[in-house]
Design an enzyme around this catalytic site. Sequence first.
Site, short mmCIF file in Angstrom:
data_model
loop_
_atom_site.label_atom_id
_atom_site.label_comp_id
_atom_site.label_asym_id
_atom_site.label_seq_id
_atom_site.Cartn_x
_atom_site.Cartn_y
_atom_site.Cartn_z
N TYR A 17 -12.89 11.03 2.00
CA TYR A 17 -13.02 9.80 1.70
C TYR A 17 -13.71 8.62 2.06
O TYR A 17 -14.19 7.50 1.23
CB TYR A 17 -12.10 9.46 -0.37
CG TYR A 17 -12.59 10.78 -0.84
CD1 TYR A 17 -13.57 10.96 -1.57
CD2 TYR A 17 -11.81 11.64 -0.54
CE1 TYR A 17 -13.32 11.90 -2.64
CE2 TYR A 17 -11.91 12.82 -1.59
CZ TYR A 17 -12.34 12.99 -3.01
OH TYR A 17 -12.66 13.80 -2.97
N GLU A 20 -12.52 1.60 -5.75
CA GLU A 20 -14.19 3.24 -5.29
C GLU A 20 -13.13 4.16 -7.00
O GLU A 20 -11.68 4.28 -6.93
CB GLU A 20 -14.27 3.96 -4.21
CG GLU A 20 -14.61 3.29 -2.93
CD GLU A 20 -14.47 4.18 -2.04
OE1 GLU A 20 -14.91 3.85 -1.21
OE2 GLU A 20 -13.95 5.48 -2.19
N HIS A 65 0.74 -1.71 -0.32
CA HIS A 65 -0.40 0.05 -0.35
C HIS A 65 0.83 1.05 0.21
O HIS A 65 0.72 2.50 0.67
CB HIS A 65 -1.20 -0.13 1.63
CG HIS A 65 -2.16 -1.54 1.21
ND1 HIS A 65 -3.39 -0.81 2.06
CD2 HIS A 65 -2.23 -2.01 -0.16
CE1 HIS A 65 -4.24 -1.99 1.02
NE2 HIS A 65 -3.20 -2.52 0.14
#
Length: 374
Positions: free
Chosen positions: A254, A244, A151
């Site tokens: 978000y 998304e 990530h």
Amino acid sequence: MPVLKHILILGTLILGTGELTLAQTFSSQRAEFKLEEVASGLSNPWSLAFLPDGSMLVTERAGRLRIIRNGELDPIPIEGTPELVASAEGGLLDLLLHPDFADNQTLFLSYAHQNSEGMTTRVVRSRFVDGHLQDTGVIFEALPRYSSSNHFAGRLVMDAEGFIYVSVGDRLERDQAQDTADDAGGVHRITQDGEPAPGNPGLGNNAINDTLFTWGQRNPQGMTVHPSTGEVWTHEHGPQGGDELNILRGGTNYGWPEISYGIADSGELITPYTHREGMAQPLYYWNPSIAPSGMAFYTGTLFPGWRGDLFIGALKMRRLVRLRILNGVVIEAEDLLTDLGQRIRDVRMGPEGALWILTDSKKGMVYRLAPTYE
């Protein structure tokens, strides 16, 4: 979604292997195209950029920067890449050319870096002169560092004002995406020297890091600038479900991990909420996950039927997704290249009006999607 039909015109298509002996013609809802192999043998290519002289630069996650000239991959990597760590999802990531590259030879690279405190996402500014990088300096480093090799995100774009957007994943520390004093789990907006961009929501607010532009994002591996509005669009990996597509608005949360349309890989519920006050809804989401990576709006003239559509690579689902969006609503979604059987890492608009893709494997490929009449 419609099933992609493929029409054999030359050679043999070996389904599920990604091996193409000769160019193939594909039929989609709004265009017919052929898939041309441009280069092969790249180790997990991550990003592609087109130089003014017609050659191309490609990053390999293992840490190499490669050049393709006259359709041939130079076997010798470019010298001068920054010291980095190639571990799991980390390595040499995105590549962004300065809009005045022809005059200043300036480019920006994102990558994973490691020291005794852990690993992080870094960005350097460099110059590509006489076939190698020089004058390289770090302009951004996400802090704090973490032990995880996943990530990192690392996508880069530049807006019309010349500000650079840098995506940083949550580093597998979910809650840090809601901590605006932590650089993880958001998109940062900086000047070309690495300073916080004017107008950032954290300027004058001690609770928000001054380079942060948005937050609450899990792992945004796709980012592009809308050709008409100039807005920055991102997509991000959800957990199991809940990938998304978003339009960035400065100071917007978000939602990750407070809201999500997905669940943990273990099957457990991460959050019972898909909506919460003060947290943005995605423009579009995928469930099950496609694992999106790389995206580009089609702005060329070679495919009139695709003009204005958004193209997104998919790693897990091994396809190229085409979205038609009208007034903020996806009105068409089509899966392309499903028979190729390859993880698609990056998608780029070529200067000649074709679409280009990179496949993510130890024998990665560069492909060109071109009109059948060429």
